[in-house]
Design a protein around this motif. Structure first.
Motif, mmCIF file in Angstrom:
data_model
loop_
_atom_site.group_PDB
_atom_site.id
_atom_site.type_symbol
_atom_site.label_atom_id
_atom_site.label_comp_id
_atom_site.label_asym_id
_atom_site.label_seq_id
_atom_site.Cartn_x
_atom_site.Cartn_y
_atom_site.Cartn_z
ATOM 1 N N ALA A 258 0.907 -0.925 0.029
ATOM 2 C CA ALA A 258 -0.126 0.105 -0.015
ATOM 3 C C ALA A 258 0.956 1.408 0.043
ATOM 4 C CB ALA A 258 -1.151 -0.143 1.247
ATOM 5 N N ALA A 259 1.896 1.147 0.584
ATOM 6 C CA ALA A 259 2.854 2.419 0.838
ATOM 7 C C ALA A 259 3.391 2.437 -0.604
ATOM 8 C CB ALA A 259 3.989 2.118 2.044
ATOM 9 N N ARG A 260 3.932 1.526 -1.158
ATOM 10 C CA ARG A 260 4.587 1.521 -2.282
ATOM 11 C C ARG A 260 3.575 2.310 -3.399
ATOM 12 N NH1 ARG A 260 7.366 -3.660 -4.082
ATOM 13 N NH2 ARG A 260 8.808 -2.832 -2.206
ATOM 14 N N THR A 261 2.397 2.022 -3.402
ATOM 15 C CA THR A 261 1.533 2.308 -4.429
ATOM 16 C C THR A 261 1.280 3.797 -4.213
ATOM 17 O OG1 THR A 261 0.281 0.258 -4.389
ATOM 18 C CG2 THR A 261 -1.002 2.077 -5.156
ATOM 19 N N VAL A 262 1.132 4.323 -2.887
ATOM 20 C CA VAL A 262 0.970 5.740 -2.909
ATOM 21 C C VAL A 262 2.292 6.508 -3.018
ATOM 22 C CG1 VAL A 262 0.532 7.378 -1.052
ATOM 23 C CG2 VAL A 262 -0.518 5.545 -0.791
ATOM 24 N N GLU A 263 3.092 5.908 -2.796
ATOM 25 C CA GLU A 263 4.588 6.431 -3.267
ATOM 26 C C GLU A 263 4.845 6.683 -4.869
ATOM 27 O OE1 GLU A 263 7.512 4.025 -1.537
ATOM 28 O OE2 GLU A 263 7.255 4.768 0.557
ATOM 29 N N LEU A 264 4.236 5.622 -5.579
ATOM 30 C CA LEU A 264 4.526 5.633 -6.961
ATOM 31 C C LEU A 264 3.315 6.746 -7.543
ATOM 32 C CD1 LEU A 264 5.029 4.601 -9.825
ATOM 33 C CD2 LEU A 264 3.146 2.894 -9.378
ATOM 34 N N LEU A 265 2.123 6.899 -6.847
ATOM 35 C CA LEU A 265 1.199 7.652 -7.527
ATOM 36 C C LEU A 265 1.869 9.366 -7.073
ATOM 37 C CD1 LEU A 265 -2.058 6.008 -6.461
ATOM 38 C CD2 LEU A 265 -1.253 6.282 -8.754
ATOM 39 N N GLU A 266 2.316 9.405 -5.979
ATOM 40 C CA GLU A 266 2.890 10.699 -5.513
ATOM 41 C C GLU A 266 3.951 11.199 -6.475
ATOM 42 O OE1 GLU A 266 3.802 10.464 -1.506
ATOM 43 O OE2 GLU A 266 1.827 10.973 -0.838
ATOM 44 N N LEU A 267 4.758 10.026 -6.930
ATOM 45 C CA LEU A 267 5.892 10.357 -7.824
ATOM 46 C C LEU A 267 5.439 10.804 -9.256
ATOM 47 C CD1 LEU A 267 8.968 10.381 -8.520
ATOM 48 C CD2 LEU A 267 8.809 7.830 -8.640
ATOM 49 N N LEU A 268 4.396 10.106 -9.753
ATOM 50 C CA LEU A 268 3.665 10.701 -11.038
ATOM 51 C C LEU A 268 3.086 11.739 -11.117
ATOM 52 C CD1 LEU A 268 2.577 7.152 -12.020
ATOM 53 C CD2 LEU A 268 4.494 8.162 -12.934
ATOM 54 N N ALA A 269 2.475 12.080 -9.948
ATOM 55 C CA ALA A 269 1.753 13.397 -9.728
ATOM 56 C C ALA A 269 2.928 14.568 -9.672
ATOM 57 C CB ALA A 269 0.985 13.363 -8.553
ATOM 58 N N ALA A 270 4.178 14.279 -8.927
ATOM 59 C CA ALA A 270 5.031 15.325 -8.908
ATOM 60 C C ALA A 270 5.520 15.654 -10.063
ATOM 61 C CB ALA A 270 5.829 15.162 -7.707
ATOM 62 N N ARG A 271 5.633 14.777 -11.068
ATOM 63 C CA ARG A 271 6.297 15.039 -12.420
ATOM 64 C C ARG A 271 5.514 15.665 -13.119
ATOM 65 N NH1 ARG A 271 10.694 11.559 -13.805
ATOM 66 N NH2 ARG A 271 10.266 11.678 -15.852
ATOM 67 N N GLY A 272 4.200 15.736 -12.937
ATOM 68 C CA GLY A 272 3.211 16.810 -13.727
ATOM 69 C C GLY A 272 3.192 16.362 -15.291
ATOM 70 N N ASP A 273 3.801 17.174 -16.099
ATOM 71 C CA ASP A 273 3.474 16.719 -17.598
ATOM 72 C C ASP A 273 4.656 16.030 -18.078
ATOM 73 O OD1 ASP A 273 5.279 18.858 -17.647
ATOM 74 O OD2 ASP A 273 4.206 19.939 -19.074
ATOM 75 N N ARG A 274 5.746 15.453 -17.087
ATOM 76 C CA ARG A 274 6.873 14.701 -17.707
ATOM 77 C C ARG A 274 6.734 13.256 -17.264
ATOM 78 N NH1 ARG A 274 10.870 15.370 -14.461
ATOM 79 N NH2 ARG A 274 9.538 16.130 -12.615
ATOM 80 N N PRO A 275 6.030 12.425 -18.475
ATOM 81 C CA PRO A 275 5.997 11.059 -18.322
ATOM 82 C C PRO A 275 7.133 10.300 -17.899
ATOM 83 C CG PRO A 275 5.697 11.566 -20.513
ATOM 84 C CD PRO A 275 5.692 12.808 -19.713
ATOM 85 N N ALA A 276 7.095 9.291 -17.338
ATOM 86 C CA ALA A 276 8.371 8.278 -16.517
ATOM 87 C C ALA A 276 8.211 7.199 -17.487
ATOM 88 C CB ALA A 276 8.210 8.341 -15.425
ATOM 89 N N ARG A 277 9.556 6.564 -17.567
ATOM 90 C CA ARG A 277 9.744 5.106 -18.076
ATOM 91 C C ARG A 277 9.939 4.367 -16.913
ATOM 92 N NH1 ARG A 277 10.681 4.965 -23.298
ATOM 93 N NH2 ARG A 277 11.201 7.193 -24.204
ATOM 94 N N LEU A 278 9.644 2.997 -17.121
ATOM 95 C CA LEU A 278 9.465 1.905 -16.170
ATOM 96 C C LEU A 278 10.948 2.098 -15.372
ATOM 97 C CD1 LEU A 278 8.566 -0.658 -14.717
ATOM 98 C CD2 LEU A 278 9.456 -1.671 -16.674
ATOM 99 N N GLN A 279 11.890 2.116 -15.790
ATOM 100 C CA GLN A 279 13.322 1.943 -15.120
ATOM 101 C C GLN A 279 13.479 3.310 -14.257
ATOM 102 O OE1 GLN A 279 15.094 -1.079 -15.417
ATOM 103 N NE2 GLN A 279 15.835 -0.001 -13.509
ATOM 104 N N GLU A 280 13.164 4.278 -14.724
ATOM 105 C CA GLU A 280 13.035 5.453 -13.783
ATOM 106 C C GLU A 280 12.616 5.338 -12.496
ATOM 107 O OE1 GLU A 280 13.010 9.464 -16.183
ATOM 108 O OE2 GLU A 280 11.822 8.177 -17.359
ATOM 109 N N LEU A 281 11.107 4.780 -12.932
ATOM 110 C CA LEU A 281 10.156 4.769 -11.323
ATOM 111 C C LEU A 281 10.817 3.420 -10.642
ATOM 112 C CD1 LEU A 281 6.665 4.653 -13.429
ATOM 113 C CD2 LEU A 281 7.658 6.659 -12.094
ATOM 114 N N ALA A 282 11.356 2.437 -10.968
ATOM 115 C CA ALA A 282 11.957 1.560 -10.290
ATOM 116 C C ALA A 282 13.206 1.923 -9.656
ATOM 117 C CB ALA A 282 12.446 0.269 -11.425
#
Length: 252
Positions: free
Chosen positions: A4-28
């Protein structure tokens, strides 16, 4: 709990990037998660609308369900609903951009905005966050708290005028308390002056309203009128909005 914590961290990270999409390896790499685990989590969230991907399936961004959940938060919050008409009143009276923000940790989140027809700035859109030390909303709310609660510096500089030390910010907050409202002179956004007013239906105040105006349009007379109108708007809000968030006392 870890997932659950990992899911929230991922969503917060994507939200913080705004209009800058991320690649799988970047997120990992950013979250310290194995690539295979990150891929599985992303696919689960894509299926539920919390994350979106491009046609190649290689870029990831925040999904529409994040927007829908955020909208529900705003629609269900009794203070936001109650304050909105007063934002309209201030906007009509002044012709400038009016904000409602809420303190969230060391940041202020914008909950509602009425944009000036003469000046638009994307920094003020609903859902955007700014460091509390760098704007009128945040300084109005920090001044409602003892200086002992201020974070240790140095603080991030958004402009050359931003307070970057605890001592400098504390001195400014002392002036806010004496004056009764905060002034942000190009500390958060170049070319913009803001006037912030804490809403004391909660103690300490969690919400504040502000008026933002371009420096080029800010004469002494206009500043005086802004302060007078915003003081009146604050008084009306505090006289009509109940404290504690209505029947449900939310822990914010």
């Amino acid at each position: 709990m870890k997932s659950a914590a990992r899911t929230v961290e991922l969503l917060e990270l994507l939200a913080a990037r705004g209009d800058r999409p991320a690649r799988l390896q970047e997120l990992a790499d950013e979250l310290g998660v194995p690539r295979s685990s990150m891929y599985a989590l992303l696919q689960t969230l894509i299926a539920r609308g919390w994350v979106r991907t491009d046609v190649t399936g290689s870029l990831y961004g925040i999904g529409i369900h994040a927007l829908l959940t955020g909208t529900t938060y705003l629609d269900s919050d009794p203070h936001v609903r109650a304050v909105r008409p007063y934002l309209d009143e201030a906007s009509d009276a002044l012709g400038e951009t009016i904000h409602l923000g809420r303190l969230d940790g060391r940041d202020v989140a914008y909950l509602a905005t009425r944009e000036s027809h003469e000046y638009l700035r994307t920094i003020s859109r609903v859902g955007r966050r700014l460091p509390a030390h760098a704007g009128a909303l945040g300084k109005a709310l920090l001044a409602e708290r003892p200086d002992a609660e201020l974070a240790e510096g140095p603080y991030a500089a958004l402009t050359p005028n931003t307070h970057t030390t605890r001592e400098s910010l504390a001195a400014d907050l002392g002036e806010v308390r004496a004056r009764g409202y905060s002034v942000d002179r190009e500390e958060g956004v170049p070319g913009i002056v803001g006037f912030g007013f804490a809403l004391r239906y909660d103690i300490p105040a969690q919400d504040a309203i502000s008026c933002s105006v371009p420096v080029a349009r800010l004469s002494a007379g206009h500043e005086e009128r802004i302060v007078a109108v915003m003081r009146e708007i604050r008084a009306k809000i505090e006289a009509t909005v109940p404290g504690g968030g209505g029947s449900v006392h939310w822990r914010r």
